[in-house]
Design a protein around this motif. Structure first.
Motif, PDB file in Angstrom:
ATOM      1  N   GLN A   1       0.851  -1.178   0.000  1.00 29.41           N
ATOM      2  CA  GLN A   1       0.000   0.000   0.000  1.00 29.41           C
ATOM      3  C   GLN A   1       0.893   1.236   0.000  1.00 29.41           C
ATOM      4  OE1 GLN A   1      -3.559   0.044   0.061  1.00 29.41           O
ATOM      5  NE2 GLN A   1      -3.165   2.182  -0.472  1.00 29.41           N
ATOM      6  N   GLY A   2       0.703   2.109  -0.994  1.00 30.85           N
ATOM      7  CA  GLY A   2       1.511   3.309  -1.069  1.00 30.85           C
ATOM      8  C   GLY A   2       1.086   4.347  -0.049  1.00 30.85           C
ATOM      9  N   ARG A   3       2.028   5.211   0.317  1.00 30.79           N
ATOM     10  CA  ARG A   3       1.737   6.303   1.241  1.00 30.79           C
ATOM     11  C   ARG A   3       2.177   7.616   0.601  1.00 30.79           C
ATOM     12  NH1 ARG A   3       3.805   2.590   5.206  1.00 30.79           N
ATOM     13  NH2 ARG A   3       5.747   3.778   5.377  1.00 30.79           N
ATOM     14  N   SER A   4       1.573   8.708   1.044  1.00 34.33           N
ATOM     15  CA  SER A   4       1.813  10.010   0.417  1.00 34.33           C
ATOM     16  C   SER A   4       3.274  10.418   0.473  1.00 34.33           C
ATOM     17  CB  SER A   4       0.941  11.079   1.074  1.00 34.33           C
ATOM     18  OG  SER A   4       1.216  11.164   2.467  1.00 34.33           O
ATOM     19  N   GLU A   5       4.026   9.943   1.474  1.00 37.42           N
ATOM     20  CA  GLU A   5       5.430  10.348   1.589  1.00 37.42           C
ATOM     21  C   GLU A   5       6.357   9.513   0.714  1.00 37.42           C
ATOM     22  OE1 GLU A   5       4.652   7.544   5.156  1.00 37.42           O
ATOM     23  OE2 GLU A   5       3.585   9.064   3.982  1.00 37.42           O
ATOM     24  N   PHE A   6       5.837   8.495   0.043  1.00 34.86           N
ATOM     25  CA  PHE A   6       6.674   7.649  -0.803  1.00 34.86           C
ATOM     26  C   PHE A   6       7.021   8.372  -2.106  1.00 34.86           C
ATOM     27  CE2 PHE A   6       5.216   3.182   0.810  1.00 34.86           C
ATOM     28  CZ  PHE A   6       5.813   3.464   2.023  1.00 34.86           C
ATOM     29  N   SER A   7       8.296   8.359  -2.472  1.00 39.00           N
ATOM     30  CA  SER A   7       8.713   8.782  -3.810  1.00 39.00           C
ATOM     31  C   SER A   7       8.780   7.534  -4.675  1.00 39.00           C
ATOM     32  CB  SER A   7      10.087   9.457  -3.754  1.00 39.00           C
ATOM     33  OG  SER A   7      10.011  10.686  -3.066  1.00 39.00           O
ATOM     34  N   TYR A   8       8.181   7.592  -5.849  1.00 34.63           N
ATOM     35  CA  TYR A   8       8.147   6.387  -6.673  1.00 34.63           C
ATOM     36  C   TYR A   8       8.377   6.714  -8.145  1.00 34.63           C
ATOM     37  CZ  TYR A   8       3.322   7.752  -7.867  1.00 34.63           C
ATOM     38  OH  TYR A   8       2.207   8.423  -8.310  1.00 34.63           O
ATOM     39  N   VAL A   9       8.719   5.676  -8.881  1.00 35.55           N
ATOM     40  CA  VAL A   9       8.930   5.733 -10.322  1.00 35.55           C
ATOM     41  C   VAL A   9       7.787   4.969 -10.976  1.00 35.55           C
ATOM     42  CG1 VAL A   9      10.459   5.019 -12.216  1.00 35.55           C
ATOM     43  CG2 VAL A   9      11.434   5.880 -10.072  1.00 35.55           C
ATOM     44  N   ALA A  10       7.324   5.442 -12.138  1.00 36.64           N
ATOM     45  CA  ALA A  10       6.286   4.733 -12.897  1.00 36.64           C
ATOM     46  C   ALA A  10       6.906   4.133 -14.153  1.00 36.64           C
ATOM     47  CB  ALA A  10       5.153   5.682 -13.257  1.00 36.64           C
ATOM     48  N   LEU A  11       6.252   3.134 -14.709  1.00 28.69           N
ATOM     49  CA  LEU A  11       6.716   2.477 -15.932  1.00 28.69           C
ATOM     50  C   LEU A  11       5.668   2.602 -17.023  1.00 28.69           C
ATOM     51  CD1 LEU A  11       8.755   0.612 -17.446  1.00 28.69           C
ATOM     52  CD2 LEU A  11       7.462  -1.336 -16.539  1.00 28.69           C
ATOM     53  N   SER A  12       6.100   2.970 -18.223  1.00 26.93           N
ATOM     54  CA  SER A  12       5.238   3.002 -19.398  1.00 26.93           C
ATOM     55  C   SER A  12       5.830   2.048 -20.429  1.00 26.93           C
ATOM     56  CB  SER A  12       5.170   4.433 -19.971  1.00 26.93           C
ATOM     57  OG  SER A  12       4.396   4.470 -21.152  1.00 26.93           O
ATOM     58  N   TYR A  13       5.030   1.090 -20.889  1.00 23.15           N
ATOM     59  CA  TYR A  13       5.535   0.034 -21.765  1.00 23.15           C
ATOM     60  C   TYR A  13       4.391  -0.535 -22.586  1.00 23.15           C
ATOM     61  CZ  TYR A  13       3.416  -3.153 -18.367  1.00 23.15           C
ATOM     62  OH  TYR A  13       2.517  -3.821 -17.564  1.00 23.15           O
ATOM     63  N   VAL A  14       4.711  -1.448 -23.480  1.00 20.80           N
ATOM     64  CA  VAL A  14       3.712  -2.106 -24.317  1.00 20.80           C
ATOM     65  C   VAL A  14       3.465  -3.513 -23.784  1.00 20.80           C
ATOM     66  CG1 VAL A  14       3.146  -2.932 -26.641  1.00 20.80           C
ATOM     67  CG2 VAL A  14       4.420  -0.784 -26.355  1.00 20.80           C
ATOM     68  N   TRP A  15       2.213  -3.811 -23.484  1.00 19.67           N
ATOM     69  CA  TRP A  15       1.872  -5.157 -23.031  1.00 19.67           C
ATOM     70  C   TRP A  15       2.120  -6.163 -24.154  1.00 19.67           C
ATOM     71  CZ3 TRP A  15      -2.287  -6.556 -19.044  1.00 19.67           C
ATOM     72  CH2 TRP A  15      -2.251  -5.672 -17.971  1.00 19.67           C
ATOM     73  N   GLY A  16       2.412  -7.400 -23.760  1.00 18.99           N
ATOM     74  CA  GLY A  16       2.608  -8.451 -24.739  1.00 18.99           C
ATOM     75  C   GLY A  16       1.387  -9.341 -24.856  1.00 18.99           C
ATOM     76  N   SER A  17       1.592 -10.562 -25.337  1.00 22.56           N
ATOM     77  CA  SER A  17       0.500 -11.527 -25.429  1.00 22.56           C
ATOM     78  C   SER A  17       0.016 -11.876 -24.027  1.00 22.56           C
ATOM     79  CB  SER A  17       0.972 -12.799 -26.141  1.00 22.56           C
ATOM     80  OG  SER A  17       1.448 -12.485 -27.437  1.00 22.56           O
ATOM     81  N   SER A  18      -1.230 -12.300 -23.937  1.00 22.62           N
ATOM     82  CA  SER A  18      -1.829 -12.602 -22.643  1.00 22.62           C
ATOM     83  C   SER A  18      -1.028 -13.665 -21.899  1.00 22.62           C
ATOM     84  CB  SER A  18      -3.271 -13.086 -22.826  1.00 22.62           C
ATOM     85  OG  SER A  18      -4.062 -12.056 -23.379  1.00 22.62           O
ATOM     86  N   THR A  19      -0.749 -13.405 -20.630  1.00 27.99           N
ATOM     87  CA  THR A  19      -0.042 -14.348 -19.769  1.00 27.99           C
ATOM     88  C   THR A  19      -0.759 -14.388 -18.435  1.00 27.99           C
ATOM     89  OG1 THR A  19       1.416 -12.673 -18.802  1.00 27.99           O
ATOM     90  CG2 THR A  19       2.150 -13.717 -20.851  1.00 27.99           C
ATOM     91  N   VAL A  20      -0.310 -15.268 -17.560  1.00 28.97           N
ATOM     92  CA  VAL A  20      -0.905 -15.379 -16.229  1.00 28.97           C
ATOM     93  C   VAL A  20      -0.726 -14.081 -15.455  1.00 28.97           C
ATOM     94  CG1 VAL A  20       1.185 -16.322 -15.158  1.00 28.97           C
ATOM     95  CG2 VAL A  20      -1.063 -16.813 -14.158  1.00 28.97           C
ATOM     96  N   CYS A  21       0.317 -13.301 -15.781  1.00 27.93           N
ATOM     97  CA  CYS A  21       0.557 -12.031 -15.092  1.00 27.93           C
ATOM     98  C   CYS A  21      -0.549 -11.022 -15.368  1.00 27.93           C
ATOM     99  CB  CYS A  21       1.904 -11.431 -15.524  1.00 27.93           C
ATOM    100  SG  CYS A  21       3.341 -12.403 -14.991  1.00 27.93           S
ATOM    101  N   ASP A  22      -1.238 -11.164 -16.508  1.00 29.59           N
ATOM    102  CA  ASP A  22      -2.296 -10.209 -16.850  1.00 29.59           C
ATOM    103  C   ASP A  22      -3.483 -10.318 -15.902  1.00 29.59           C
ATOM    104  OD1 ASP A  22      -0.593  -9.741 -18.889  1.00 29.59           O
ATOM    105  OD2 ASP A  22      -1.909 -10.455 -20.495  1.00 29.59           O
ATOM    106  N   GLN A  23      -3.619 -11.436 -15.199  1.00 25.83           N
ATOM    107  CA  GLN A  23      -4.734 -11.645 -14.280  1.00 25.83           C
ATOM    108  C   GLN A  23      -4.278 -11.586 -12.832  1.00 25.83           C
ATOM    109  OE1 GLN A  23      -7.930 -11.848 -15.347  1.00 25.83           O
ATOM    110  NE2 GLN A  23      -7.009 -11.375 -17.340  1.00 25.83           N
ATOM    111  N   TYR A  24      -3.216 -10.818 -12.580  1.00 27.03           N
ATOM    112  CA  TYR A  24      -2.685 -10.700 -11.224  1.00 27.03           C
ATOM    113  C   TYR A  24      -3.733 -10.067 -10.315  1.00 27.03           C
ATOM    114  CZ  TYR A  24       0.521  -9.493  -7.420  1.00 27.03           C
ATOM    115  OH  TYR A  24       1.138  -9.380  -6.205  1.00 27.03           O
ATOM    116  N   SER A  25      -3.976 -10.668  -9.168  1.00 23.67           N
ATOM    117  CA  SER A  25      -5.007 -10.202  -8.242  1.00 23.67           C
ATOM    118  C   SER A  25      -4.387  -9.737  -6.935  1.00 23.67           C
ATOM    119  CB  SER A  25      -6.018 -11.317  -7.956  1.00 23.67           C
ATOM    120  OG  SER A  25      -6.947 -10.885  -6.984  1.00 23.67           O
ATOM    121  N   LEU A  26      -4.909  -8.613  -6.410  1.00 18.00           N
ATOM    122  CA  LEU A  26      -4.468  -8.101  -5.115  1.00 18.00           C
ATOM    123  C   LEU A  26      -5.388  -8.563  -3.990  1.00 18.00           C
ATOM    124  CD1 LEU A  26      -3.470  -4.462  -6.094  1.00 18.00           C
ATOM    125  CD2 LEU A  26      -1.965  -6.387  -5.638  1.00 18.00           C
ATOM    126  N   GLU A  27      -6.314  -9.447  -4.311  1.00 19.37           N
ATOM    127  CA  GLU A  27      -7.213  -9.978  -3.288  1.00 19.37           C
ATOM    128  C   GLU A  27      -6.551 -11.192  -2.632  1.00 19.37           C
ATOM    129  OE1 GLU A  27     -10.900 -10.824  -5.118  1.00 19.37           O
ATOM    130  OE2 GLU A  27     -11.418  -8.730  -5.496  1.00 19.37           O
TER     131      GLU A  27
END
Length: 645
Positions: free
Chosen positions: A153-179
């Motif tokens: 869980q991020g917090r307001s005081e965290f400094s972070y980097v974002a990533l911009s990229y092109v998705w590939g073919s569907s993989t198990v990672c595409d259905q990653y769940s945070l539940e």
């Protein structure tokens, strides 16, 4: 000059790699000979920057580049610039007292200290331009902890980097769940795409601990949570300290060249005596413009909304913030390379391919009248740029543009929208006028074109550009370069005046699902980005005059005419030829009709609609110009009301 045969071979190979492109744009004859020519390395040769205020390389700090070219090759600086953008420049690097601006050796692997220097300079000198974001943190923001490889869980005081990229073919990672029942910390999968592994390594090497990646920081299995995060993309990218952009390869499996085990494309180098001749390689901005990454719809807002960008191409890394841009293949002091005239004043700072038009200043030109229209026009030009992109899923037509829409809603003079069609909030007298302007888009390619035919997106109404796949343009600006990055103030002023002086010939209202009529002015302030999928606003009611069938004519020599006036027709959906289109328009009881929607100066605008029972669809736009002709008489047009969905 040459000391060894190896030195001769190196230099010849380097020059030959440049010569092929030069010869392709010259007129060769039998008496052609090759000549070794030298040129001064100037700013105008390297950076084609239409917004430049002047040369930012002092004459006393010149470098020399050489080319092996045909004796008949014209000495045209623009041709040399285009050539250099594709092939690079062979620059002679002096061993002693090198110029402030020159070519530089690019190592085979990424050196984080260079990027750290760029970021540090931005933080120190660009407080007015790169620290002006006033956006709240995203709700329920999740971040990858690059040390522990878990999602937290991020917090307001965290400094972070974002990533911009092109998705590939569907993989198990595409259905990653945070539940999960394990609490608020979630481990990443054991196998990760190459670009994410490399982005984690770069994030750590730059001194950051946290990374935001959509694939793992948004629950891909929870549609409600996913929608909330999508509508917060402006907050996610604006609050990131930096965005890493993967502009190499075609998808996430390619990784970031120069990071991990993947080397970059080799830089041509020749050493001759005490001199080194370096190829600057392909222009880094040209590489980005031709990348797969730049064709994707989601990456449009990811690049524009962030404060700082670190772009990885096959050859090198490029950095851009709101006030400077630089890359590894050119060296220079901070003052000489980063800012025009070596100034830290925002007035003279040099933006790049993403910030050249001042995207960071959505408020328009400060202190100038017509600010609302400036912002409104920039929205339209953003639509033009965005619709040239491709989407993996057609239902993301507005999702991938949501961050841009939110940005405009938070401008000093807010712009709201309905299904992507914008209008004003604070100036009610412009609400209808701007909405009609925004309705007058047309597809660059018509349905009878063999390539790039528009494709209908049924999840969205036909009267919105979001309801179609295909690049659109706004007719009033179609004859000029209306890219946001090139839009000069004089064009903004002309477009403003055209909107203010336009004669609107239709009445506009909305219709709820229950049939209730809703006036546009009454609803402008209640429409927000978070509600762009509401059903009550899907039906657009237009009341206006209909051009009779006899108004249209077409032949291949004289093209289209409306009321006998030269016209331009754009059809998104319908007959597969213009001859068949004319046949349908000429039918008295035909399914295709044209509504006279407005006039600007001497230009007439008509919406082409297709009748389908009690409702209709917007399928095209026609414009005609009566300049030099007698002004048309619209008194005989039949007034009708249409329900367009």
């Amino acid at each position: 000059m040459f000391r060894t045969r190896e030195e001769t071979k190196e230099l010849c190979a380097l020059l030959e790699s440049h010569k092929s492109a030069l010869d392709s744009i010259s007129d060769q004859t039998e008496d052609d000979t090759d000549e070794l020519r030298a040129f001064v390395l100037l700013k105008d040769t390297i950076i084609h920057d239409v917004s430049s205020r002047g040369s930012f390389f002092a004459w006393r700090n010149r470098s020399i580049y050489i080319d092996l070219i045909s004796s008949h090759f014209p000495l045209n600086s623009e041709q040399r610039r285009v050539h250099g953008a594709k092939q690079g420049f062979a620059v002679i690097r002096q061993p002693h007292e090198p110029p402030k601006f020159s070519a530089q050796v690019v190592p085979p692997y990424f050196d984080p200290t260079v990027a750290i220097g760029w970021i540090g300079h931005c933080r120190e000198h660009h407080r007015k331009t790169c620290f002006s974001q006033k956006n709240a943190s995203a709700i329920n923001l999740r971040l990858i902890n690059c040390e522990t490889l878990v999602v937290e869980q991020g917090r307001s005081e965290f400094s972070y980097v974002a990533l911009s990229y092109v998705w590939g073919s569907s993989t198990v990672c595409d259905q990653y769940s945070l539940e999960s029942a394990s609490g608020s910390i979630f481990a990443l999968p054991s196998v990760l795409p190459a670009v994410i592994l490399d982005a984690i390594a770069v994030t750590k090497s730059l001194g950051f601990q946290y990374l935001w990646v959509d694939k793992f920081c948004i629950d891909q299995t929870n549609n409600e949570v996913k929608h909330l995060q999508i509508t917060q993309m402006d907050s996610v990218y604006e609050n990131a300290e930096l965005t890493i952009i993967a502009a190499a390869g075609v998808d996430e499996t390619h990784g970031l060249p120069g990071v991990g085990s993947k080397p970059r494309s080799a830089q041509p180098i020749a050493r001759v005596g005490g001199l080194t001749v370096l190829s600057t390689m392909r222009d880094v901005q040209d590489s980005i413009r031709s990348s797969k990454w730049l064709t994707r719809g989601w990456t449009f807002q990811e690049a524009l909304l962030t404060r700082r960008r670190l772009v990885f191409t096959e050859e090198q890394v490029y950095f851009e913030c709101a006030a400077m841009n630089c890359c590894e293949s050119f060296s220079g002091s901070t003052d000489a390379l980063y800012n025009e005239w070596g100034s830290t004043s925002p007035q003279y700072q040099r933006p790049g391919m993403f910030e050249r038009s001042g995207w960071q200043k959505f408020v328009g030109f400060r202190g100038r009248p017509g600010n609302t229209l400036n912002i409104f026009i920039r929205y339209l030009t953003a639509v033009e740029d965005y619709t040239a992109r491709e989407l993996r899923f057609e239902h993301d037509s507005l999702n991938a543009f949501a961050g841009i829409m939110k940005k405009f809603e938070r401008a000093r003079e807010p712009i709201t929208q309905l299904w992507g069609i914008p209008t004003t909030i604070k100036r009610p007298e412009l609400t209808k006028r701007c909405f009609v302007e925004a309705l007058c888009w047309r597809h660059v390619h018509s349905c009878w074109d063999s390539l790039s035919q528009p494709i209908r997106r049924p999840d969205f109404p036909s009267w919105s550009w979001a309801g179609w796949a295909g690049k659109v343009e706004y007719a009033i600006m179609s004859d000029s370069d209306s890219m946001v990055s090139q839009l000069p103030m004089i064009q903004l002023s002309e477009w403003q005046q055209s909107i203010l002086n336009a004669a609107v010939h239709v009445n506009i209202s909305l219709e709820s699902e229950a049939g209730q009529i809703l006036e546009l002015n009454d609803k402008a302030e209640s429409i927000s980005t978070d509600r762009f999928s509401v059903a009550f606003a899907r039906v657009l009611r237009l009341q206006g005059g209909v051009f009779p069938p006899s108004s249209f004519s077409y032949n291949r020599k004289q093209r289209w005419k409306l009321l006998g006036l030269p016209a331009k027709m754009s059809l998104s959906q319908g007959p597969d030829s213009q001859d068949r289109l004319l046949e349908q328009l000429n039918k008295k009881d035909g399914s295709l009709l044209c509504i006279h929607i407005r006039d600007i100066g001497t230009t007439i605008f008509g919406l082409i609609i297709e009748m389908r029972g009690r409702v209709s669809s917007r399928v095209g736009l026609i414009t005609a110009d009566w300049h030099g002709y007698k002004e048309p008489n619209y008194g005989l047009l039949e007034q009708r009301t249409f329900r367009i969905v």
